[in-house]
Design a protein around this motif. Structure first.
Motif, PDB file in Angstrom:
ATOM      1  N   ASN A 129       0.842  -1.188   0.000  1.00 14.71           N
ATOM      2  CA  ASN A 129       0.000   0.000   0.000  1.00 14.71           C
ATOM      3  C   ASN A 129       0.880   1.243   0.000  1.00 14.71           C
ATOM      4  N   SER A 182      -0.003   4.409  -0.051  1.00 19.72           N
ATOM      5  CA  SER A 182      -0.640   5.624   0.438  1.00 19.72           C
ATOM      6  C   SER A 182       0.406   6.526   1.075  1.00 19.72           C
ATOM      7  N   LYS A 212      -0.276   8.170   3.614  1.00 19.30           N
ATOM      8  CA  LYS A 212      -0.654   8.159   5.022  1.00 19.30           C
ATOM      9  C   LYS A 212      -0.137   6.896   5.704  1.00 19.30           C
ATOM     10  N   SER A 270      -7.084   4.174   4.753  1.00 17.86           N
ATOM     11  CA  SER A 270      -6.612   4.285   3.375  1.00 17.86           C
ATOM     12  C   SER A 270      -7.735   3.926   2.415  1.00 17.86           C
ATOM     13  N   THR A 273      -7.323   3.432  -0.757  1.00 17.72           N
ATOM     14  CA  THR A 273      -6.787   2.386  -1.633  1.00 17.72           C
ATOM     15  C   THR A 273      -6.927   1.018  -0.979  1.00 17.72           C
ATOM     16  N   ARG A 301       1.942  -1.259   4.738  1.00 14.93           N
ATOM     17  CA  ARG A 301       1.773   0.174   4.486  1.00 14.93           C
ATOM     18  C   ARG A 301       3.169   0.792   4.448  1.00 14.93           C
ATOM     19  N   THR A 320      -2.034   2.422  -4.946  1.00 21.12           N
ATOM     20  CA  THR A 320      -1.592   3.815  -4.896  1.00 21.12           C
ATOM     21  C   THR A 320      -2.763   4.779  -5.019  1.00 21.12           C
ATOM     22  N   PRO A 321      -2.687   5.896  -4.301  1.00 30.27           N
ATOM     23  CA  PRO A 321      -3.617   6.982  -4.563  1.00 30.27           C
ATOM     24  C   PRO A 321      -3.139   7.770  -5.778  1.00 30.27           C
ATOM     25  N   SER A 334       1.510   7.757  -6.514  1.00 34.32           N
ATOM     26  CA  SER A 334       2.149   8.481  -5.424  1.00 34.32           C
ATOM     27  C   SER A 334       3.673   8.389  -5.497  1.00 34.32           C
ATOM     28  N   SER A 364     -13.371  11.090  -1.404  1.00 33.49           N
ATOM     29  CA  SER A 364     -12.600   9.951  -1.868  1.00 33.49           C
ATOM     30  C   SER A 364     -13.419   8.674  -1.722  1.00 33.49           C
TER      31      SER A 364
END
Length: 205
Positions: A7, A9, A11, A17, A19, A41, A78-79, A86, A162
């Motif tokens: 992940n 993200s 964050k 998340s 995603t 993450r 990914t966002p 990202s 989102s």
């Protein structure tokens, strides 16, 4: 078999998340197919910049890389920011590329006989562009990309909710693609488990 979700993200695990929320649709299929799953993450780790399997000086990528080695299925999530994957996703691809010179017992890339997919969420466009970038990176280093292994959700143009806030789990297109991705990844992973890619004419020597 094992599936690993990277992940990407921006964050850490302290925050939800979007995603990851879409990936859960695929994870449910993996569970039904008796595939062991793990989520990492990447924002929780200190991952050094570089193109090697270990950059030293406290680099925490090597522990993650061991999980990649053990996985049959690798999914990168990914966002979208400014229509792109990202920065952490870019970092992950670079670090995966850094291990592409390592080989299995037959002299092939150690990524051979692994399959990969991508999950993308964002409230702006760019999902297909980001998917193309990730999946080409996978294919280039030796991870096989089956058909229809990009699952994505994007909101309306401009600022907005989102995936989670917009009830993206009710979007049949996004959730359907996640489920298709999972089924295809499992199918191809089973093929390679029983019939690995032959080494003839296909080594790094």
């Amino acid at each position: 078999m094992k599936a690993l979700f990277l992940n990407c993200s921006l964050k850490t695990s302290d925050e939800p998340s979007n995603t990851d929320a879409l990936y859960k649709e695929a994870e449910a299929i993996f569970d039904k197919e008796c595939v062991e799953t793990e989520t990492v993450r990447l924002a929780d780790y200190k991952i050094a910049y570089g193109i090697s399997d270990d950059e030293g000086n406290g680099d925490e990528w090597p522990a993650i890389f061991e999980k990649v080695k053990a996985a049959d299925i690798v999914v990168l999530g990914t966002p979208l920011w400014l229509g792109e994957k990202s920065s952490i996703a870019t970092l992950a691809i670079e670090r995966l590329y850094g291990g592409s010179g390592l080989t299995n017992d037959l002299g092939q890339s150690l990524y051979y006989n692994k399959v990969g997919g991508v999950v993308i969420t964002g409230n702006e466009d760019g999902a297909k562009h980001a998917a193309a970038s990730v999946l080409y990176g996978f294919s280039h280093i030796g991870i096989t990309v089956p058909p229809n292994v990009d699952a994505y959700w994007v909101g309306e143009a401009g600022p907005g909710d989102s995936y989670i806030e917009a009830n993206g789990q009710k979007n049949d297109f996004a959730t359907g693609h996640a489920k298709t991705m999972a089924h295809n990844l499992v199918h191809f992973a089973k093929i390679f488990r029983d019939n690995p890619i032959p080494a003839k004419g296909n080594t790094m020597e």
